[in-house]
Write an enzyme that holds these catalytic residues in place. Structure first.
Site, PDB file in Angstrom:
ATOM      1  N   HIS A  36       0.829  -1.212   0.000  1.00  0.00           N
ATOM      2  CA  HIS A  36       0.000   0.000   0.000  1.00  0.00           C
ATOM      3  C   HIS A  36       0.858   1.255   0.000  1.00  0.00           C
ATOM      4  O   HIS A  36       1.628   1.491   0.937  1.00  0.00           O
ATOM      5  CB  HIS A  36      -0.891  -0.029   1.247  1.00  0.00           C
ATOM      6  CG  HIS A  36      -1.863   1.090   1.345  1.00  0.00           C
ATOM      7  ND1 HIS A  36      -1.900   1.944   2.426  1.00  0.00           N
ATOM      8  CD2 HIS A  36      -2.853   1.489   0.511  1.00  0.00           C
ATOM      9  CE1 HIS A  36      -2.870   2.816   2.254  1.00  0.00           C
ATOM     10  NE2 HIS A  36      -3.463   2.569   1.094  1.00  0.00           N
ATOM     11  N   ARG A  37       0.755   2.017  -1.080  1.00  0.00           N
ATOM     12  CA  ARG A  37       1.580   3.223  -1.273  1.00  0.00           C
ATOM     13  C   ARG A  37       3.061   2.865  -1.164  1.00  0.00           C
ATOM     14  O   ARG A  37       3.890   3.637  -0.665  1.00  0.00           O
ATOM     15  CB  ARG A  37       1.215   4.322  -0.279  1.00  0.00           C
ATOM     16  CG  ARG A  37      -0.262   4.677  -0.283  1.00  0.00           C
ATOM     17  CD  ARG A  37      -0.618   5.742   0.740  1.00  0.00           C
ATOM     18  NE  ARG A  37      -2.051   5.761   0.998  1.00  0.00           N
ATOM     19  CZ  ARG A  37      -2.639   6.442   1.960  1.00  0.00           C
ATOM     20  NH1 ARG A  37      -1.927   7.201   2.773  1.00  0.00           N
ATOM     21  NH2 ARG A  37      -3.957   6.387   2.137  1.00  0.00           N
ATOM     22  N   GLU A  54       0.536  -0.713  -4.726  1.00  0.00           N
ATOM     23  CA  GLU A  54      -0.621   0.179  -4.863  1.00  0.00           C
ATOM     24  C   GLU A  54      -0.121   1.600  -4.702  1.00  0.00           C
ATOM     25  O   GLU A  54       0.710   1.880  -3.827  1.00  0.00           O
ATOM     26  CB  GLU A  54      -1.670  -0.140  -3.787  1.00  0.00           C
ATOM     27  CG  GLU A  54      -2.969   0.641  -3.899  1.00  0.00           C
ATOM     28  CD  GLU A  54      -2.966   1.981  -3.170  1.00  0.00           C
ATOM     29  OE1 GLU A  54      -3.928   2.746  -3.337  1.00  0.00           O
ATOM     30  OE2 GLU A  54      -1.979   2.271  -2.438  1.00  0.00           O
ATOM     31  N   ASP A 102      -1.178   6.116  -5.672  1.00  0.00           N
ATOM     32  CA  ASP A 102      -2.233   7.086  -5.965  1.00  0.00           C
ATOM     33  C   ASP A 102      -1.718   8.133  -6.941  1.00  0.00           C
ATOM     34  O   ASP A 102      -0.573   8.588  -6.816  1.00  0.00           O
ATOM     35  CB  ASP A 102      -2.662   7.801  -4.673  1.00  0.00           C
ATOM     36  CG  ASP A 102      -2.968   6.822  -3.556  1.00  0.00           C
ATOM     37  OD1 ASP A 102      -4.082   6.283  -3.545  1.00  0.00           O
ATOM     38  OD2 ASP A 102      -2.088   6.605  -2.699  1.00  0.00           O
ATOM     39  N   HIS A 112      -1.034  10.875  -2.431  1.00  0.00           N
ATOM     40  CA  HIS A 112      -2.356  10.471  -1.964  1.00  0.00           C
ATOM     41  C   HIS A 112      -3.279  11.663  -1.708  1.00  0.00           C
ATOM     42  O   HIS A 112      -4.389  11.735  -2.223  1.00  0.00           O
ATOM     43  CB  HIS A 112      -2.248   9.634  -0.685  1.00  0.00           C
ATOM     44  CG  HIS A 112      -3.573   9.219  -0.127  1.00  0.00           C
ATOM     45  ND1 HIS A 112      -4.276  10.002   0.778  1.00  0.00           N
ATOM     46  CD2 HIS A 112      -4.332   8.131  -0.362  1.00  0.00           C
ATOM     47  CE1 HIS A 112      -5.412   9.398   1.074  1.00  0.00           C
ATOM     48  NE2 HIS A 112      -5.473   8.259   0.397  1.00  0.00           N
ATOM     49  N   GLU A 158      -4.493   4.012  -8.270  1.00  0.00           N
ATOM     50  CA  GLU A 158      -5.752   4.596  -7.827  1.00  0.00           C
ATOM     51  C   GLU A 158      -5.860   6.035  -8.314  1.00  0.00           C
ATOM     52  O   GLU A 158      -4.988   6.864  -8.045  1.00  0.00           O
ATOM     53  CB  GLU A 158      -5.851   4.567  -6.293  1.00  0.00           C
ATOM     54  CG  GLU A 158      -7.155   5.187  -5.792  1.00  0.00           C
ATOM     55  CD  GLU A 158      -7.263   5.248  -4.280  1.00  0.00           C
ATOM     56  OE1 GLU A 158      -8.089   6.036  -3.783  1.00  0.00           O
ATOM     57  OE2 GLU A 158      -6.513   4.523  -3.591  1.00  0.00           O
ATOM     58  N   LYS A 176      -7.041   9.631  -8.084  1.00  0.00           N
ATOM     59  CA  LYS A 176      -7.491  10.582  -7.078  1.00  0.00           C
ATOM     60  C   LYS A 176      -8.145  11.771  -7.791  1.00  0.00           C
ATOM     61  O   LYS A 176      -7.494  12.767  -8.122  1.00  0.00           O
ATOM     62  CB  LYS A 176      -6.314  11.038  -6.213  1.00  0.00           C
ATOM     63  CG  LYS A 176      -5.842   9.990  -5.219  1.00  0.00           C
ATOM     64  CD  LYS A 176      -6.916   9.689  -4.200  1.00  0.00           C
ATOM     65  CE  LYS A 176      -6.451   8.709  -3.142  1.00  0.00           C
ATOM     66  NZ  LYS A 176      -7.529   8.404  -2.186  1.00  0.00           N
ATOM     67  N   ASP A 205       0.225  -1.984   4.473  1.00  0.00           N
ATOM     68  CA  ASP A 205       1.357  -1.073   4.667  1.00  0.00           C
ATOM     69  C   ASP A 205       2.637  -1.825   5.010  1.00  0.00           C
ATOM     70  O   ASP A 205       3.721  -1.239   4.984  1.00  0.00           O
ATOM     71  CB  ASP A 205       1.064  -0.102   5.819  1.00  0.00           C
ATOM     72  CG  ASP A 205      -0.031   0.894   5.494  1.00  0.00           C
ATOM     73  OD1 ASP A 205      -0.156   1.276   4.317  1.00  0.00           O
ATOM     74  OD2 ASP A 205      -0.768   1.288   6.425  1.00  0.00           O
TER      75      ASP A 205
END
Length: 243
Positions: free
Chosen positions: A7-8, A34, A36, A49, A109, A111, A229
């Site tokens: 995640h990120r 993943e 953003d 993000h 993702e 945004k 994370d």
């Protein structure tokens, strides 16, 4: 086997959405990343993000009001672990140049809150097509208009709606918008929903799963992937369960 998506990047150990975090995810053998994306003032696709830079950098202001040059002067590691990291805010094209040298999958993702301006989506698709990475990309967003638009423009790239509250029969919704997966909050996906969704050919990838008890539950349910994370810890835990 349940895949581990970072995640990120490895956001629990390195500054989120930076090349440091992405390279750490690769080092610990995560299956995917993943991240953003949003647009800068001068129309570049940047990896960040929040709509503002305040939380994660040493700067202030909205991303949409800052140029790429201005964003590049900021330290994206300034607020992480007492500022011991120094990292730039990466552009999507910079990330993709590195990403194409790996074997990872990437969940991008969008945004954006707009229901009619999809410049971010179009530019992202253009980068991916230029680098011939279509088969290794998943598009997701809480803005489902954006991923429906993405499917219409690039049906060869997988899409997945993000959502935080429970959906009734999410496999029906996913098929209606031509998505091949759902990305629910981990609290919104009990075992029965996971199994039923998968029975209908829709993948399930819950976010953001950081606790061992939830890893265990989701591994037992055989979700297609979980987004965390802490990819190294999750991968180690998954490997221990296989012994």
């Amino acid at each position: 086997m349940t895949h581990i998506f970072a995640h990120r990047g490895s956001a629990g150990t390195h500054p989120e959405n930076t090349m440091l975090a992405f390279k750490e995810a690769a080092r610990v053998k995560a299956d995917g990343i993943e991240l953003d994306v949003r647009l800068t003032k001068d129309g570049e696709v940047v990896i960040l993000h929040d709509d503002k830079v305040d939380r994660t950098t040493d700067g202030t202001g909205f991303v949409k009001d800052l140029t790429t040059k201005e964003l590049k002067t900021l330290n994206a590691g300034a607020k992480f672990k007492d500022g011991k990291f120094r990292a730039e805010i990466p552009l999507l094209k910079e990330f993709l140049e590195w990403f194409k040298t790996t074997e990872l999958v990437c969940n991008i993702e969008f945004k954006t809150r707009s229901l009619k301006n999809f410049e971010l989506v179009r530019k992202t698709i253009a980068f991916i097509r230029d680098m011939k990475l279509e088969e290794r990309i998943i598009f997701s967003s809480f803005n489902h208009f954006a991923i429906v638009y993405a499917y219409r423009v690039a049906p060869e790239i997988e899409t997945a709606p993000l959502y935080s509250e429970g959906l009734f029969n999410p496999w029906i919704y996913a098929k209606a918008i031509r998505a091949k997966a759902i990305h629910p909050n981990f609290r919104s996906c009990p075992k029965e929903l996971i199994l039923k969704t998968q029975e209908h050919g829709i993948k399930v990838r819950p976010y953001t799963v950081n606790e061992k008890n939830e890893w265990l539950r989701l591994f037992k349910c055989k979700v297609d992937a979980l987004i965390t994370d802490f990819p190294e810890k999750a991968r180690t835990f998954r490997d221990e369960l296989k012994r």
